[in-house]
Design an enzyme around this catalytic site. Structure first.
Site, short mmCIF file in Angstrom:
data_model
loop_
_atom_site.label_atom_id
_atom_site.label_comp_id
_atom_site.label_asym_id
_atom_site.label_seq_id
_atom_site.Cartn_x
_atom_site.Cartn_y
_atom_site.Cartn_z
N LYS A 198 -10.98 -3.57 -2.12
CA LYS A 198 -11.85 -2.39 -2.13
C LYS A 198 -11.09 -1.18 -2.63
O LYS A 198 -11.64 -0.30 -3.26
CB LYS A 198 -12.34 -2.11 -0.71
CG LYS A 198 -13.51 -2.95 -0.30
CD LYS A 198 -14.04 -2.49 1.04
CE LYS A 198 -13.63 -3.40 2.16
NZ LYS A 198 -12.53 -2.92 2.99
N LYS A 229 -4.81 -9.67 -5.54
CA LYS A 229 -6.07 -9.95 -4.83
C LYS A 229 -7.13 -8.89 -5.14
O LYS A 229 -6.80 -7.74 -5.42
CB LYS A 229 -5.82 -10.07 -3.32
CG LYS A 229 -5.95 -8.80 -2.53
CD LYS A 229 -6.00 -9.11 -1.05
CE LYS A 229 -6.29 -7.84 -0.26
NZ LYS A 229 -7.68 -7.38 -0.34
N LYS A 275 0.83 -1.21 0.00
CA LYS A 275 0.00 0.00 0.00
C LYS A 275 0.86 1.26 0.00
O LYS A 275 0.47 2.28 -0.56
CB LYS A 275 -0.96 0.00 1.20
CG LYS A 275 -2.08 -1.03 1.06
CD LYS A 275 -3.18 -0.82 2.08
CE LYS A 275 -4.35 -1.75 1.82
NZ LYS A 275 -5.44 -1.62 2.78
P1 ATP Z 1 -8.60 -2.54 1.29
O1 ATP Z 1 -8.18 -2.64 -0.14
O2 ATP Z 1 -9.12 -1.19 1.67
O3 ATP Z 1 -7.53 -3.06 2.24
P2 ATP Z 1 -9.89 -5.07 1.34
O4 ATP Z 1 -10.64 -5.43 0.13
O5 ATP Z 1 -8.51 -5.67 1.49
O6 ATP Z 1 -9.85 -3.49 1.44
P3 ATP Z 1 -10.39 -5.31 4.16
O7 ATP Z 1 -11.43 -4.47 4.82
O8 ATP Z 1 -8.96 -4.88 4.30
O9 ATP Z 1 -10.77 -5.44 2.61
O10 ATP Z 1 -10.50 -6.80 4.66
C1 ATP Z 1 -11.68 -7.34 5.26
C2 ATP Z 1 -11.60 -8.85 5.30
O11 ATP Z 1 -11.72 -9.38 3.97
C3 ATP Z 1 -10.28 -9.39 5.84
O12 ATP Z 1 -10.56 -10.54 6.61
C4 ATP Z 1 -9.51 -9.77 4.61
O13 ATP Z 1 -8.57 -10.80 4.87
C5 ATP Z 1 -10.63 -10.25 3.70
N1 ATP Z 1 -10.28 -10.08 2.29
C6 ATP Z 1 -10.00 -8.91 1.67
N2 ATP Z 1 -9.77 -9.11 0.37
C7 ATP Z 1 -9.90 -10.45 0.16
C8 ATP Z 1 -9.78 -11.28 -1.01
N3 ATP Z 1 -9.48 -10.75 -2.17
N4 ATP Z 1 -10.00 -12.60 -0.88
C9 ATP Z 1 -10.33 -13.12 0.33
N5 ATP Z 1 -10.46 -12.40 1.47
C10 ATP Z 1 -10.24 -11.07 1.38
MG MG Z 2 -7.27 -4.99 3.10
#
Ligand code: ATP
Ligand code: MG
Length: 371
Positions: free
Chosen positions: A237, A234, A148
């Site tokens: 968001k 991955k 990040k």
């Molecule tokens: P950001 O990009 O803002 O970090 P994010 O998509 O990674 O957002 P988080 O809020 O950081 O989402 O994570 C919330 C939960 O979702 C955590 O348990 C994380 O491990 C899980 N998670 C996030 N992205 C994935 C993915 N691509 N596949 C499986 N689990 C995920």
């Molecule tokens: Mg995340």
């Protein structure tokens, strides 16, 4: 919970030596009597945008499936959301959206407490205390920070580096036994354990550990859902391209468009686990989880398919799987008073547990209690 073989109550009792011990034990008993004997689960999602299929399949689906067996705390981690540049105009609404989606996905308040992280100030306070105990080089090694930070260049904040310490505080405040997360959070969970061990070593004793060591709970399927635009990254968001993910609240038309545009390859016949075909593996994985079919069934069904045949099938399956969640979500958002009351109750329950842990840590660190 193999590392601490004490029952919750015994754990608390042995570590409470302050004058107000009666009060704390009473609160403990009151709380424990709700969901007696169950191990505790803590997890959360950042309100950095709408939930996507990765969040659902990697984390929330697991929360829902196992909730009856645990005493669950699920928070919307809004303090984490500002570790990257954020928009103050949307933060509150995004927080509501995530909380409503927890309920819409099937989190049951008979088994779980839903709350907003910033409503319980103990999170920030414990994070500060843990900051002063955590070596800087532990944080500099974190993969998520490196990934990040690259995107932010010179504007990278201290908060982004400190994200895992705040996450450790989130988990340790609730004496969590299990933390169900996606694969990307595994390293942060390991760090949380290291921090807890350090606190216990420096300020506790074997007999009176201060913090409970949590374990990650990562499912094999869905633990790492990949981006629609690049099967080696991955789904996130925070990816600037909305076409890289399917959000739980996307309309059928948008889902159709995203799947139509998603990256594939020119090979006919679809297969799992071919390292040369990460997009194919990811899309088949999504189809497997959303259809509820087994991997073997899907492998057979799709082995002779081309993308022209598979994409409409995945589109239809995704729309159908998300429809009940979207309907539930709408009903919840139409009743904001209800949602407010859920978050108000959640704050109260979460605070009761969190403040006990915070007092325990402050006492161990030698702070003068409030007079
Ligand atoms: P950001 O990009 O803002 O970090 P994010 O998509 O990674 O957002 P988080 O809020 O950081 O989402 O994570 C919330 C939960 O979702 C955590 O348990 C994380 O491990 C899980 N998670 C996030 N992205 C994935 C993915 N691509 N596949 C499986 N689990 C995920
Ligand atoms: Mg995340």
């Amino acid at each position: 919970m193999p590392l601490l073989k004490l029952s919750d109550e015994c754990f608390y009792r042995s570590s409470i030596i302050r004058d107000n011990r009666k009060e704390i034990i009473t609160v403990n008993k009151k709380y424990n009597s709700n969901r007696m004997g169950k191990q505790r689960v803590l997890s959360g999602v950042q309100p950095t945008g709408n939930l996507h299929l990765g969040n659902y399949l990697g984390a929330i689906r697991t929360w829902v499936d196992m909730q009856e067996n645990y005493d669950n705390f699920f928070c919307v981690v809004d303090l984490h959301a500002i570790t990257v540049p954020h928009d103050p105009k949307t933060l509150a609404q995004d927080t509501y959206t995530i909380a409503a989606l927890y309920l819409a996905c099937g989190i049951d308040l008979d088994h779980a407490t839903i709350f907003v992280q910033s409503h319980v100030t103990a999170h920030s306070e414990l994070a500060w205390l843990l900051n002063c105990i955590t070596p800087l080089n532990w944080l500099e090694r974190m993969i998520q920070f490196k990934e990040k930070a690259v995107k932010q260049g010179e504007n990278v904040s201290v908060g982004l580096l400190d994200y895992p310490v705040l996450m450790a505080a989130d988990i340790l405040l609730y004496n969590a036994d299990k933390v169900p997360v996606g694969e990307d959070q595994k390293q942060h969970l390991e760090l949380t354990r290291d921090i807890a061990i350090r606190v216990n070593d420096q300020f506790g004793s074997k007999k009176n550990p201060i913090l409970k060591l949590p374990e990650p709970l990562i499912r094999s399927e869905g633990a790492r859902v990949m981006s629609l635009s690049d099967g080696t990254r991955k789904m996130s968001k925070s990816d600037p391209s909305d076409l890289s993910r399917i959000n739980l609240l996307d309309s059928p038309d948008l889902i159709k468009k995203k799947i139509k545009k998603c990256k594939t390859d020119p090979i006919k016949g679809l297969e799992f686990d071919n390292k040369e075909r990460p997009e194919c593996n990811n899309l088949l994985g999504l189809y497997t989880l959303l259809s509820g079919k087994s991997k073997e069934e899907v492998a057979t069904e799709c082995q002779d398919m081309g993308w022209g045949q598979f994409k409409p099938l995945l589109t239809e399956t995704t729309i159908e799987a998300l429809k009940p969640i979207q309907d539930n979500y709408q009903a919840i958002m139409d009743n904001k008073d209800y949602l407010d009351s859920v978050l108000r109750d959640g704050k109260e329950k979460a605070e009761t547990v969190a403040n006990q842990t915070l007092s325990r840590v402050k006492e161990a660190l030698g702070y003068l209690p409030p007079l």
